[in-house]
Design an enzyme around this catalytic site. Structure first.
Site, PDB file in Angstrom:
ATOM      1  N   GLN A  71      -4.892  -1.325   9.575  1.00 51.35           N
ATOM      2  CA  GLN A  71      -4.826  -2.658   8.965  1.00 51.35           C
ATOM      3  C   GLN A  71      -5.482  -3.695   9.868  1.00 51.35           C
ATOM      4  O   GLN A  71      -5.193  -3.773  11.065  1.00 51.35           O
ATOM      5  CB  GLN A  71      -3.352  -3.018   8.698  1.00 51.35           C
ATOM      6  CG  GLN A  71      -3.128  -4.331   7.994  1.00 51.35           C
ATOM      7  CD  GLN A  71      -3.603  -4.338   6.536  1.00 51.35           C
ATOM      8  OE1 GLN A  71      -3.673  -3.296   5.891  1.00 51.35           O
ATOM      9  NE2 GLN A  71      -3.948  -5.501   6.031  1.00 51.35           N
ATOM     10  N   LYS A 131       0.838  -1.201   0.000  1.00 54.67           N
ATOM     11  CA  LYS A 131       0.000   0.000   0.000  1.00 54.67           C
ATOM     12  C   LYS A 131       0.873   1.250   0.000  1.00 54.67           C
ATOM     13  O   LYS A 131       0.615   2.198  -0.736  1.00 54.67           O
ATOM     14  CB  LYS A 131      -0.917   0.016   1.227  1.00 54.67           C
ATOM     15  CG  LYS A 131      -2.096  -0.929   1.100  1.00 54.67           C
ATOM     16  CD  LYS A 131      -2.862  -1.064   2.411  1.00 54.67           C
ATOM     17  CE  LYS A 131      -3.850  -2.226   2.308  1.00 54.67           C
ATOM     18  NZ  LYS A 131      -4.446  -2.625   3.590  1.00 54.67           N
ATOM     19  N   ASP A 171     -11.391   3.127   3.898  1.00 59.26           N
ATOM     20  CA  ASP A 171     -11.787   1.720   3.823  1.00 59.26           C
ATOM     21  C   ASP A 171     -13.313   1.582   3.734  1.00 59.26           C
ATOM     22  O   ASP A 171     -13.815   0.516   3.367  1.00 59.26           O
ATOM     23  CB  ASP A 171     -11.352   0.993   5.105  1.00 59.26           C
ATOM     24  CG  ASP A 171     -10.086   0.170   4.951  1.00 59.26           C
ATOM     25  OD1 ASP A 171      -9.843  -0.321   3.840  1.00 59.26           O
ATOM     26  OD2 ASP A 171      -9.375   0.025   5.953  1.00 59.26           O
TER      27      ASP A 171
HETATM   28  N1  GUN Z   1      -6.774  -6.396   5.803  1.00 55.25           N
HETATM   29  C1  GUN Z   1      -6.905  -7.048   4.621  1.00 55.25           C
HETATM   30  N2  GUN Z   1      -7.508  -6.258   3.719  1.00 55.25           N
HETATM   31  C2  GUN Z   1      -7.766  -5.083   4.325  1.00 55.25           C
HETATM   32  C3  GUN Z   1      -8.361  -3.861   3.897  1.00 55.25           C
HETATM   33  O1  GUN Z   1      -8.822  -3.704   2.761  1.00 55.25           O
HETATM   34  N3  GUN Z   1      -8.425  -2.884   4.830  1.00 55.25           N
HETATM   35  C4  GUN Z   1      -7.962  -3.043   6.083  1.00 55.25           C
HETATM   36  N4  GUN Z   1      -8.075  -2.014   6.931  1.00 55.25           N
HETATM   37  N5  GUN Z   1      -7.399  -4.153   6.520  1.00 55.25           N
HETATM   38  C5  GUN Z   1      -7.302  -5.164   5.634  1.00 55.25           C
END
Ligand code: GUN
Length: 296
Positions: free
Chosen positions: A98, A54, A121
């Site tokens: 995350q 990311k 998100d």
């Molecule tokens: N863990 C796995 N995929 C995601 C996501 O899209 N957002 C977040 N915050 N955690 C994740």
């Protein structure tokens, strides 16, 4: 006949190029770069990989990436204090904590402290509510990415029969809402659905998001249907190594479907691209700079 492959990797790359162009325009107009903050708690190896990708993708798109790592034994109060600091930071347009969080930390409590207008998100209940009543907010990245792939493949989704397998807050429910808003007729199926193969067989569009390796078989699929496979499951391969498979039995499904996403290389690459999109959209909104959000 073999289904067309829906190349999510190529689509995501195109989206990232568009985002980079709009990120440059944003910087020229706002006098600062758009910024995305990612908070990682603990040492989960898969999460570390995601967070690194990311960060790289964010900088590659011409945006600022702020990464915060906290120890696995961080307290909920510490994590919430970090989120509140990011809420107040004008350089931060998007905040992502995350998931999953280490045991003992209440994910809902943490997510609900994120400023909904920085919740890229789309996990905050305010954004879930906005989606359900048709107000502008943030939509979770994976289902929005699936919708983009479907519209790219099929154009207008009006009147299509869609079956979403899985009812999670992160994928299944928002996916069903997005398809409904796009005028598809939507069924949400799940582990207790009776006669699942028959239900799936009615669908012009199948979105599989159950987390069960290769559960959806080719003979469940209506000939010519479009199949979007959200699953990412690690299983033992024949060569003794592990491999990634989706929730759809790809080899049998591709013989019947009209189009299908592969795993990997289908939905997976879309999630980060849509995250960048949401972060940039947030930046434009926060600076009150006009943007045709549907073009992104
Ligand atoms: N863990 C796995 N995929 C995601 C996501 O899209 N957002 C977040 N915050 N955690 C994740």
């Amino acid at each position: 006949m073999s289904a067309a492959l829906i190349d999510g990797k190529a689509f995501a790359e195109g989206l990232r190029q568009k985002i980079a162009k709009f990120a440059d325009e944003f910087e020229a107009k706002a006098g600062r770069k758009a910024g995305l903050a990612v908070v990682l708690v603990g040492e989960d190896p898969a999460s570390q990989v995601y967070v690194r990708s990311k960060g790289k993708a964010t900088t590659a798109a011409g945006m600022n990436s702020f990464e915060y790592k906290m120890p696995a034994d961080a307290s909920e109060a510490d994590l919430i204090a970090k989120v509140e600091e990011l809420n107040a930071d004008p350089a931060v347009d998007g905040i992502l904590v995350q998931l999953p969080l280490p045991k003992g930390l209440d994910e809902q409590a943490v997510i609900s402290t994120i400023d909904p207008d920085k919740d890229v998100d789309g996990f905050h209940i305010i954004n879930a509510g906005r989606l359900s009543v048709g107000q502008k907010g943030f939509v979770p990245c994976t289902p929005l990415g699936c919708l983009m792939l479907l519209k790219d493949r099929l154009g207008d989704l009006s009147g299509k029969d869609a079956v979403v397998i899985g009812r999670s807050n992160i994928v299944g429910k928002p996916m069903a809402q997005l398809l409904t808003d796009a005028n598809a007729t939507v069924t949400i199926a799940h582990s207790r659905t009776a006669n699942l193969p028959e239900v799936v067989k009615r669908a012009d569009i199948v979105v599989a998001a159950v987390g069960r390796p290769e559960m959806v078989k080719g003979d469940w699929i209506k000939p010519g249907a479009t199949v979007i496979d959200v699953g990412i499951n690690r299983v033992d391969g024949e060569d003794g190594k592990t491999k990634l498979v989706g929730d759809v039995d790809f080899d049998s499904a591709r013989e019947v479907a009209g189009a299908i996403t592969p795993v990997p290389g289908g939905v997976g690459p879309m999630t980060i691209a849509v995250l960048l999109r949401n972060a940039l959209v947030s930046a434009y909104r926060r600076e009150n700079i006009a943007l045709d959000e549907d073009a992104l």
